[in-house]
Motif scaffolding. Structure first.
Motif, PDB file in Angstrom:
ATOM      1  N   ILE A 140       0.835  -1.202   0.000  1.00 40.47           N
ATOM      2  CA  ILE A 140       0.000   0.000   0.000  1.00 40.47           C
ATOM      3  C   ILE A 140       0.865   1.246   0.000  1.00 40.47           C
ATOM      4  O   ILE A 140       0.647   2.182  -0.775  1.00 40.47           O
ATOM      5  CB  ILE A 140      -0.958  -0.007   1.214  1.00 40.47           C
ATOM      6  CG1 ILE A 140      -1.993  -1.120   1.067  1.00 40.47           C
ATOM      7  CG2 ILE A 140      -1.658   1.344   1.359  1.00 40.47           C
ATOM      8  CD1 ILE A 140      -2.906  -1.275   2.266  1.00 40.47           C
ATOM      9  N   LEU A 159       4.294   9.096   2.365  1.00 35.12           N
ATOM     10  CA  LEU A 159       3.901   8.548   1.069  1.00 35.12           C
ATOM     11  C   LEU A 159       5.108   8.348   0.157  1.00 35.12           C
ATOM     12  O   LEU A 159       5.265   7.309  -0.482  1.00 35.12           O
ATOM     13  CB  LEU A 159       2.901   9.486   0.392  1.00 35.12           C
ATOM     14  CG  LEU A 159       1.491   9.535   0.971  1.00 35.12           C
ATOM     15  CD1 LEU A 159       0.689  10.654   0.319  1.00 35.12           C
ATOM     16  CD2 LEU A 159       0.777   8.213   0.787  1.00 35.12           C
ATOM     17  N   CYS A 219      -7.293   0.216  -2.826  1.00 32.25           N
ATOM     18  CA  CYS A 219      -6.800   1.378  -2.063  1.00 32.25           C
ATOM     19  C   CYS A 219      -6.101   2.374  -2.973  1.00 32.25           C
ATOM     20  O   CYS A 219      -6.284   3.591  -2.844  1.00 32.25           O
ATOM     21  CB  CYS A 219      -5.843   0.911  -0.969  1.00 32.25           C
ATOM     22  SG  CYS A 219      -6.627   0.046   0.397  1.00 32.25           S
ATOM     23  N   ASP A 220      -5.307   1.873  -3.890  1.00 36.91           N
ATOM     24  CA  ASP A 220      -4.551   2.753  -4.777  1.00 36.91           C
ATOM     25  C   ASP A 220      -5.480   3.557  -5.681  1.00 36.91           C
ATOM     26  O   ASP A 220      -5.332   4.774  -5.827  1.00 36.91           O
ATOM     27  CB  ASP A 220      -3.587   1.924  -5.628  1.00 36.91           C
ATOM     28  CG  ASP A 220      -2.785   2.775  -6.588  1.00 36.91           C
ATOM     29  OD1 ASP A 220      -1.792   3.379  -6.156  1.00 36.91           O
ATOM     30  OD2 ASP A 220      -3.158   2.840  -7.770  1.00 36.91           O
ATOM     31  N   SER A 253       1.499   4.776 -10.699  1.00 37.73           N
ATOM     32  CA  SER A 253       0.814   4.685  -9.417  1.00 37.73           C
ATOM     33  C   SER A 253       0.923   3.291  -8.812  1.00 37.73           C
ATOM     34  O   SER A 253       1.181   3.141  -7.610  1.00 37.73           O
ATOM     35  CB  SER A 253      -0.659   5.061  -9.596  1.00 37.73           C
ATOM     36  OG  SER A 253      -1.370   4.923  -8.388  1.00 37.73           O
ATOM     37  N   SER A 297       2.526   1.495  -3.538  1.00 40.73           N
ATOM     38  CA  SER A 297       1.653   1.907  -4.631  1.00 40.73           C
ATOM     39  C   SER A 297       0.924   3.215  -4.317  1.00 40.73           C
ATOM     40  O   SER A 297       0.802   4.097  -5.166  1.00 40.73           O
ATOM     41  CB  SER A 297       0.633   0.797  -4.926  1.00 40.73           C
ATOM     42  OG  SER A 297       1.299  -0.375  -5.340  1.00 40.73           O
ATOM     43  N   VAL A 298       0.411   3.324  -3.095  1.00 43.40           N
ATOM     44  CA  VAL A 298      -0.290   4.544  -2.699  1.00 43.40           C
ATOM     45  C   VAL A 298       0.759   5.544  -2.221  1.00 43.40           C
ATOM     46  O   VAL A 298       1.052   5.650  -1.038  1.00 43.40           O
ATOM     47  CB  VAL A 298      -1.325   4.266  -1.593  1.00 43.40           C
ATOM     48  CG1 VAL A 298      -2.076   5.534  -1.236  1.00 43.40           C
ATOM     49  CG2 VAL A 298      -2.286   3.176  -2.035  1.00 43.40           C
ATOM     50  N   THR A 318      -7.413   6.174  -3.619  1.00 47.00           N
ATOM     51  CA  THR A 318      -6.624   7.269  -3.058  1.00 47.00           C
ATOM     52  C   THR A 318      -6.355   8.369  -4.079  1.00 47.00           C
ATOM     53  O   THR A 318      -6.407   9.556  -3.758  1.00 47.00           O
ATOM     54  CB  THR A 318      -5.292   6.740  -2.512  1.00 47.00           C
ATOM     55  OG1 THR A 318      -5.543   5.679  -1.597  1.00 47.00           O
ATOM     56  CG2 THR A 318      -4.521   7.840  -1.796  1.00 47.00           C
ATOM     57  N   TYR A 349      -4.218   8.676   4.978  1.00 45.27           N
ATOM     58  CA  TYR A 349      -5.658   8.758   4.766  1.00 45.27           C
ATOM     59  C   TYR A 349      -6.326   9.700   5.769  1.00 45.27           C
ATOM     60  O   TYR A 349      -7.281  10.409   5.446  1.00 45.27           O
ATOM     61  CB  TYR A 349      -6.279   7.363   4.847  1.00 45.27           C
ATOM     62  CG  TYR A 349      -5.902   6.476   3.695  1.00 45.27           C
ATOM     63  CD1 TYR A 349      -6.528   6.606   2.461  1.00 45.27           C
ATOM     64  CD2 TYR A 349      -4.902   5.518   3.823  1.00 45.27           C
ATOM     65  CE1 TYR A 349      -6.182   5.800   1.393  1.00 45.27           C
ATOM     66  CE2 TYR A 349      -4.542   4.713   2.766  1.00 45.27           C
ATOM     67  CZ  TYR A 349      -5.182   4.852   1.554  1.00 45.27           C
ATOM     68  OH  TYR A 349      -4.827   4.062   0.488  1.00 45.27           O
ATOM     69  N   ASN A 375      -0.201   9.252  -6.312  1.00 47.82           N
ATOM     70  CA  ASN A 375      -1.621   9.532  -6.118  1.00 47.82           C
ATOM     71  C   ASN A 375      -1.876  10.971  -5.678  1.00 47.82           C
ATOM     72  O   ASN A 375      -2.785  11.634  -6.172  1.00 47.82           O
ATOM     73  CB  ASN A 375      -2.209   8.580  -5.065  1.00 47.82           C
ATOM     74  CG  ASN A 375      -2.025   7.135  -5.434  1.00 47.82           C
ATOM     75  OD1 ASN A 375      -0.982   6.550  -5.159  1.00 47.82           O
ATOM     76  ND2 ASN A 375      -3.012   6.537  -6.063  1.00 47.82           N
TER      77      ASN A 375
END
Length: 699
Positions: free
Chosen positions: A53, A416, A349-350, A318, A56-57, A353, A271, A61
């Motif tokens: 997560i 991030l 999630c990706d 991403s 990728s996130v 976001t 988040y 994003n």
């Protein structure tokens, strides 16, 4: 000769120990030490999920998605983004996780499923290194804002600083201007007549520039007017890059054991911050106009291939596809880990976001556009790659207790960025450990050396013209090359190795052929077709990069030499694919030619040619072998070598016996020749090279 040279650096698979003065015992360590095999594994499955997560996130994003959406018509960008996400992104994500977990290898050696296609993995490593260099620049930017947030008043919240020009203004503060005799000042009338306490400056109402824009471009970047005016590394950016690489080095020095712990924070914290920011920015004046631009598509733009190309590059960037980081991370999984369920969680999630973060950015874009009196689409298109570092700080400066929220937000950006950077930096480290196993136990040394080299190479980004180089890298390393490598990746697995065969491998891990029909349609039809079309159209419609006028800078078209440099970077990223294929084909051809010549000489004729391989023309047989799996293809860990891969375990045992036999013969020759006692440790002895030489002599 080259293999002999490399073997000097590669770890030996055997050790020589004296049992007595007459006998030599060769102990093979390959696969016998369970602790060694489990050294580079995730402690818990949840750490793997959170690391995926945070990988990728990432800034892709929060930073890149809104920037590309702003450049590509807002809502018109979302439609191709979701389509390509479903038809290319998710299935390739599954493929990379499956490949890494099945082989327990990184991208450097994971593509031995086709002898001639190992260049795909090497291309991933090169792409990952180049992406890592410019991605860490974003972390340096976030670090700069984070450090300067520890103030009672944010530096980018007003004008009057030494880096501001007479065109500087603070959006939303129209009442803070005072005009007298046709001259406008950036202060109120009361402040103007009390100059001893206030520093009032004359401002230019034509072509105004927001204070946040001047802070980013003039203080942080010290941006030059052109690519040709490149300059030397600035102090701020040089120190920031050094600090960013130092943080990366400390966080990944122990491998997944250390980065997995950090992922608890880097995956969850963003988040919470994004939700707070979205709630506040929605209250800004003009926020509704920005959100409308973001959500309502302009249908006339849907057929524009540039928007589809931008959407494809964002999907790859991403999800971290074609970087090799997913393969490297999943290689540290247990063989029967349910990566399919984890993939569904991470991909959801990706996707969520990127769209979620877009609300905060476009709400602020609407506010800034209204303050400037400009249409939303014009302001959005004029914003460069620093859009997130202008809109987010602008929104933060309007919030109550803005320093506190600024600290929290830029801490989130750091989280991030670091989450994605951990994985990208780990790719070349893993590759070095695979190529040179001798240094596998000295990971810390490889990490330190790599980070030092990466820092030195990334220093040009710290120059006044570094932002132009940054955009060049973004266009040619995180755009075209990712999609092109993705094409070769899916073709290699689905067609060269075979869809049915790979699904059997997936079944060995999961106990079922998960999502088989969906993967068949995407791997065999939509993914290769769409990636090929997008690559070709991108190549045919290539144009010089252009920076739109904005932030106090005129419209700028990149020089021709920079376009040539960009295509050179692109060619460098994908060169290993055809190069490795050609080299491997030549080796297979020469090997077959020598074998047939030997058979002809020994038999006195061409032979019976009873088998199909002997009857097939030499060039076709070499091509077939070049597209077939290598002898080492299969699970790397011996406990996972089951079913049709059980022969790998028996071959490893036979290799050990042959090594013992050859080494004992060499020991006898040395004893008879020198009549000397063999020492306790022989560091020059390399069992793997002995076996390789023997194999070559047999052929």
């Amino acid at each position: 000769m080259f293999n002999r040279f490399l073997n000097r650096f590669r770890g030996s698979n055997a050790a020589v120990r004296p049992t007595n003065t007459d006998n030599i015992e060769v102990v093979n360590h390959d696969g016998n030490d369970e602790d060694e095999e489990n050294k580079h594994q995730w402690d818990r499955p949840i750490e793997f999920v959170l690391s995926l997560i945070s990988n990728s996130v990432g800034l892709g994003n929060v930073w890149r998605f809104p920037y590309l959406a702003a450049q590509s018509g807002g809502g018109a960008f979302l439609i191709p983004y979701f389509i390509l996400y479903f038809l290319i992104g998710a299935p390739l994500y599954f493929m990379e996780l499956a490949l890494g977990q099945f082989t327990s290898r990184g991208p450097a050696t994971g593509f031995v499923l086709g002898r001639g296609w190992q260049g795909v993995g090497i291309a991933m490593i090169i792409n990952s290194i180049l992406g890592t260099l410019y991605y860490n620049v974003l972390i340096a930017w976030a670090l700069f804002y984070f450090v300067l947030s520890f103030r009672s008043k944010l530096l980018w919240s007003d004008c009057g600083n030494w880096w501001n020009t007479d065109r500087c203004f603070v959006p939303g503060n129209a009442n803070n201007f005072f005009s007298e005799n046709g001259t406008t000042w950036n202060c109120t009338q009361e402040q103007y007549y009390n100059l001893s306490q206030y520093d009032c400056r004359q401002i230019n109402l034509t072509g105004r520039v927001a204070a946040t824009e001047e802070f980013f471009y003039r203080l942080l970047l010290n941006k030059s007017s052109s690519f040709d005016d490149f300059g030397v590394p600035g102090t701020y950016m040089s120190v920031l890059l050094l600090a960013a690489w130092l943080i990366i080095c400390l966080c990944i020095i122990r491998g997944v054991q250390s980065s997995g712990k950090v992922a608890y924070f880097t995956a969850i914290f963003p988040y919470i911050v994004l939700l707070v920011l979205i709630i506040f920015t929605s209250t800004l004046d003009g926020a509704g106009d920005g959100i409308k631009y973001y959500l309502i598509p302009r249908w006339e733009l849907i057929g524009n291939f540039k928007i589809w190309q931008a959407a494809a590059s964002q999907v790859f960037f991403s999800l971290s596809l074609s970087f090799g980081s997913l393969i490297a991370y999943s290689a540290a999984n247990k063989f029967n880990n349910n990566f399919y369920r984890q993939m569904c969680i991470v991909v959801s999630c990706d996707c969520f976001t990127g769209v979620f973060a877009g609300f905060a950015v476009f709400a602020t874009i609407g506010f800034l556009a209204k303050s400037l009196g400009a249409p939303v689409d014009e302001y959005a298109k004029a914003s460069g790659p620093g859009l997130a570092f202008i809109t987010y700080p602008e929104a933060l400066s309007k919030m109550p207790a803005s320093p506190f929220f600024s600290i929290i937000f830029f801490l989130m950006l750091l989280a991030l960025g670091l989450g994605s950077q951990f994985a990208s930096t780990d790719v070349p480290i893993t590759a070095l450990m695979e190529f040179f196993p001798r240094y596998a136990n000295k990971r810390y040394l490889l990490v330190i050396i790599s980070c030092i080299i990466f820092y030195i190479i990334s220093l040009p980004f710290a120059c006044p013209g570094g932002i132009y180089l940054f955009e060049l890298f973004q266009e040619y390393t995180a755009n075209i090359s990712l999609v092109f490598i993705g094409f070769f990746e899916v073709v290699t697995v689905a067609y060269i190795y075979g869809f049915d065969r790979f699904m059997d491998d997936v079944s060995m891990m999961l106990g079922k052929r998960a999502a088989e029909y969906y993967l068949f349609i995407t791997w065999c039809i939509t993914a290769p077709l769409l990636t090929l079309i997008l690559t070709i159209t991108n190549l045919l419609n290539s144009q010089p990069l252009i920076d739109q006028a904005g932030a106090g800078f005129e419209e700028y078209e990149y020089p021709t030499w920079s376009t040539v440099l960009g295509w050179f970077i692109f060619a460098f990223c994908i060169l290993p694919v055809p190069l490795v294929f050609i080299i491997s084909y030549i080796k297979q051809y020469r090997k077959l030619s020598a074998e047939r010549l030997t058979n002809t000489t020994s038999n006195g004729s061409v032979g019976d040619r009873s088998d199909a391989s002997s009857q097939r023309p030499l060039y076709l047989e070499a091509l077939r072998l070049n597209n077939s799996p290598a002898e080492t293809w299969g699970p790397r860990r011996r406990n996972d070598q089951k079913g049709r891969y059980a022969h790998l375990k028996s071959e490893a045992t036979n290799n050990q016996i042959r090594v013992e036999d050859v080494s004992s013969k060499r020991s006898s020759i040395l004893e008879n020749k020198n009549n000397a006692v063999i020492p306790t440790t022989n560091p020059a002895f390399d069992a793997s090279s002995i076996y390789t030489d023997t194999n070559e002599n047999e052929h």
